[in-house]
Design a protein around this motif. Structure first.
Motif, PDB file in Angstrom:
ATOM      1  N   LEU A 120       1.833  13.911   7.077  1.00 38.96           N
ATOM      2  CA  LEU A 120       2.100  12.821   6.145  1.00 38.96           C
ATOM      3  C   LEU A 120       1.831  11.461   6.774  1.00 38.96           C
ATOM      4  CD1 LEU A 120       3.274  12.007   3.347  1.00 38.96           C
ATOM      5  CD2 LEU A 120       5.539  12.029   4.426  1.00 38.96           C
ATOM      6  N   LEU A 121       1.151  10.610   6.018  1.00 38.64           N
ATOM      7  CA  LEU A 121       0.985   9.217   6.416  1.00 38.64           C
ATOM      8  C   LEU A 121       2.175   8.399   5.915  1.00 38.64           C
ATOM      9  CD1 LEU A 121      -2.800   8.518   5.741  1.00 38.64           C
ATOM     10  CD2 LEU A 121      -1.703   9.550   7.739  1.00 38.64           C
ATOM     11  N   PRO A 122       2.446   7.249   6.535  1.00 40.98           N
ATOM     12  CA  PRO A 122       3.602   6.434   6.146  1.00 40.98           C
ATOM     13  C   PRO A 122       3.237   5.396   5.087  1.00 40.98           C
ATOM     14  CG  PRO A 122       2.634   5.507   8.107  1.00 40.98           C
ATOM     15  CD  PRO A 122       1.795   6.726   7.751  1.00 40.98           C
ATOM     16  N   GLY A 123       4.277   4.752   4.540  1.00 37.58           N
ATOM     17  CA  GLY A 123       4.088   3.511   3.807  1.00 37.58           C
ATOM     18  C   GLY A 123       3.874   3.600   2.317  1.00 37.58           C
ATOM     19  N   TYR A 124       4.127   4.758   1.720  1.00 34.69           N
ATOM     20  CA  TYR A 124       3.901   4.861   0.274  1.00 34.69           C
ATOM     21  C   TYR A 124       5.090   4.293  -0.498  1.00 34.69           C
ATOM     22  CZ  TYR A 124      -0.268   7.286   1.521  1.00 34.69           C
ATOM     23  OH  TYR A 124      -1.495   7.571   2.064  1.00 34.69           O
ATOM     24  N   ARG A 125       4.839   3.986  -1.763  1.00 34.24           N
ATOM     25  CA  ARG A 125       5.770   3.188  -2.568  1.00 34.24           C
ATOM     26  C   ARG A 125       7.154   3.823  -2.674  1.00 34.24           C
ATOM     27  NH1 ARG A 125       2.371   1.885  -6.643  1.00 34.24           N
ATOM     28  NH2 ARG A 125       2.727   3.875  -7.682  1.00 34.24           N
ATOM     29  N   ALA A 166       7.919   1.133  14.680  1.00 34.25           N
ATOM     30  CA  ALA A 166       9.233   1.559  14.190  1.00 34.25           C
ATOM     31  C   ALA A 166      10.353   1.219  15.157  1.00 34.25           C
ATOM     32  CB  ALA A 166       9.235   3.059  13.912  1.00 34.25           C
ATOM     33  N   VAL A 167      10.009   0.960  16.406  1.00 37.24           N
ATOM     34  CA  VAL A 167      11.035   0.632  17.406  1.00 37.24           C
ATOM     35  C   VAL A 167      10.668  -0.638  18.171  1.00 37.24           C
ATOM     36  CG1 VAL A 167      11.945   2.955  17.689  1.00 37.24           C
ATOM     37  CG2 VAL A 167       9.948   2.263  19.020  1.00 37.24           C
ATOM     38  N   ALA A 168       9.858  -1.492  17.569  1.00 35.54           N
ATOM     39  CA  ALA A 168       9.530  -2.773  18.196  1.00 35.54           C
ATOM     40  C   ALA A 168      10.807  -3.582  18.400  1.00 35.54           C
ATOM     41  CB  ALA A 168       8.548  -3.551  17.317  1.00 35.54           C
ATOM     42  N   THR A 169      10.790  -4.443  19.416  1.00 36.16           N
ATOM     43  CA  THR A 169      11.977  -5.259  19.644  1.00 36.16           C
ATOM     44  C   THR A 169      12.189  -6.255  18.515  1.00 36.16           C
ATOM     45  OG1 THR A 169      10.673  -6.777  21.027  1.00 36.16           O
ATOM     46  CG2 THR A 169      11.862  -5.009  22.148  1.00 36.16           C
ATOM     47  N   ASP A 170      11.109  -6.611  17.812  1.00 35.68           N
ATOM     48  CA  ASP A 170      11.225  -7.416  16.591  1.00 35.68           C
ATOM     49  C   ASP A 170      10.799  -6.541  15.428  1.00 35.68           C
ATOM     50  OD1 ASP A 170      11.170  -9.192  14.509  1.00 35.68           O
ATOM     51  OD2 ASP A 170       9.345 -10.222  15.185  1.00 35.68           O
ATOM     52  N   THR A 171      11.761  -6.006  14.705  1.00 34.85           N
ATOM     53  CA  THR A 171      11.438  -5.109  13.583  1.00 34.85           C
ATOM     54  C   THR A 171      11.371  -5.848  12.255  1.00 34.85           C
ATOM     55  OG1 THR A 171      13.790  -4.570  13.348  1.00 34.85           O
ATOM     56  CG2 THR A 171      12.448  -3.093  14.706  1.00 34.85           C
ATOM     57  N   ASP A 172      11.473  -7.167  12.307  1.00 33.16           N
ATOM     58  CA  ASP A 172      11.463  -7.961  11.078  1.00 33.16           C
ATOM     59  C   ASP A 172      10.036  -8.414  10.759  1.00 33.16           C
ATOM     60  OD1 ASP A 172      12.316  -9.312   8.845  1.00 33.16           O
ATOM     61  OD2 ASP A 172      12.901 -11.115   9.944  1.00 33.16           O
ATOM     62  N   ASN A 173       9.131  -7.459  10.613  1.00 37.75           N
ATOM     63  CA  ASN A 173       7.769  -7.788  10.204  1.00 37.75           C
ATOM     64  C   ASN A 173       7.242  -6.681   9.296  1.00 37.75           C
ATOM     65  OD1 ASN A 173       6.130  -5.799  11.773  1.00 37.75           O
ATOM     66  ND2 ASN A 173       6.992  -6.886  13.531  1.00 37.75           N
ATOM     67  N   ALA A 174       6.124  -6.919   8.666  1.00 34.82           N
ATOM     68  CA  ALA A 174       5.659  -6.041   7.590  1.00 34.82           C
ATOM     69  C   ALA A 174       5.350  -4.633   8.077  1.00 34.82           C
ATOM     70  CB  ALA A 174       4.427  -6.663   6.926  1.00 34.82           C
ATOM     71  N   VAL A 175       4.713  -4.514   9.233  1.00 33.69           N
ATOM     72  CA  VAL A 175       4.336  -3.179   9.720  1.00 33.69           C
ATOM     73  C   VAL A 175       5.586  -2.401  10.131  1.00 33.69           C
ATOM     74  CG1 VAL A 175       3.016  -1.896  11.434  1.00 33.69           C
ATOM     75  CG2 VAL A 175       2.061  -4.001  10.438  1.00 33.69           C
TER      76      VAL A 175
END
Length: 274
Positions: A63-68, A93-102
């Motif tokens: 499965l790919l991510p990001g569907y509606r 998914a575990v970036a230190t800044d998770t407040d972005n679109a990706v």
């Protein structure tokens, strides 16, 4: 039966070929029929109700991510009898800044899979070696390649290796509720990847790192602004570290991951047109 989403993409296509080569029953989910070595079903992952025929007899899904509607999509899979899902995620998914679109859609996708009641495995690969295909227009025009984040080393990974791990996670026990971090065997700067490509293509290629201002302007012409900001967070601010080399590919598949040179040799025709 394994259902492969994104079956015409870089990783999904490799999953399809790996399953076909292993003689495993597989079905490719496509928007329209394509030249693939497995059975195909037409469906739209943004419309879970359209997937009923594609899910008939399916027990595992790549499965790919990001569907509606990820929760609705996964609930439909569970009702159809699917037992396990291997999700292509990322370090976002575990970036230190998770407040972005990706990061937002990666976190949302992982959360939906975790809460689905299905057995799950997450794949979090570093950047793909195949991202070098972005250089094709510049290479057709001349011998200078310009790109962003020239000072950021990445242990990029071949989609072939991501697919190999995905297939093992779909077919073998022991991968349930595990997160597989995936990398290649070497960390390279963009200029070093280009030098490898120059040697493979027998061309005198040169790299020029874009300034941040130039990079923003270039990326803004190719993607939404919120994605530009996300990539600057990842690589400009260093909220993810894709320089780390992980042993996962060899641990899961029994062979070392491919080098960038091996990827370049395997895809030389894409750069030469022959």
């Amino acid at each position: 039966m394994i259902l492969v989403t994104g079956a015409t993409g870089q990783v999904g296509g490799e999953v399809v070929r790996a399953l076909a080569g292993a003689g495993q029953p597989a079905r490719a989910l496509v928007r329209k029929h394509a030249d693939l070595p497995v059975e195909q079903a037409v469906g739209d992952l943004n419309d879970p109700d359209s997937l009923a025929p594609a899910l008939d007899g399916v027990r595992g899904v790549f499965l790919l991510p990001g569907y509606r509607d990820m929760p609705g999509l996964l609930a439909g899979m569970r009702r159809a009898g699917v037992e396990r899902v291997v999700l292509l995620s990322s370090l976002a998914a575990v970036a230190t800044d998770t407040d972005n679109a990706v990061s937002e859609f990666m976190i949302r996708s992982e959360t939906a899979v975790r809460e689905s009641g299905l057995a799950w495995t997450f794949l979090r690969p570093n950047a793909f070696m195949s991202n070098a295909l972005r250089w094709l227009p510049q290479l057709r025009a001349g011998d200078i390649v310009e790109d962003a984040f020239g000072d950021v080393p990445i242990a990029s990974v071949d989609p072939y290796d991501i697919a190999a791990v995905a297939v093992r996670a779909l077919l073998d026990p022991g991968h349930e509720e595990r997160v597989h971090l995936l990398s290649g065997p070497e960390r390279l700067l963009p200029a070093e990847r280009l030098a490898v490509l120059a040697d493979v293509l027998h061309r005198d290629l040169r790299f020029r790192a874009l300034t941040d201002e130039e990079a923003r302007a270039d990326m803004t012409g190719r993607m939404p602004q919120e994605y530009v900001d996300a990539f600057f967070s990842f690589y400009g601010d260093g909220t993810i570290d894709e320089s780390l080399i992980h042993p996962t590919v060899e641990e899961v598949t029994g062979r070392p991951p491919r080098t960038f040179r091996q990827w370049a040799l395997a895809h030389r025709e894409a750069f030469t047109g022959s």
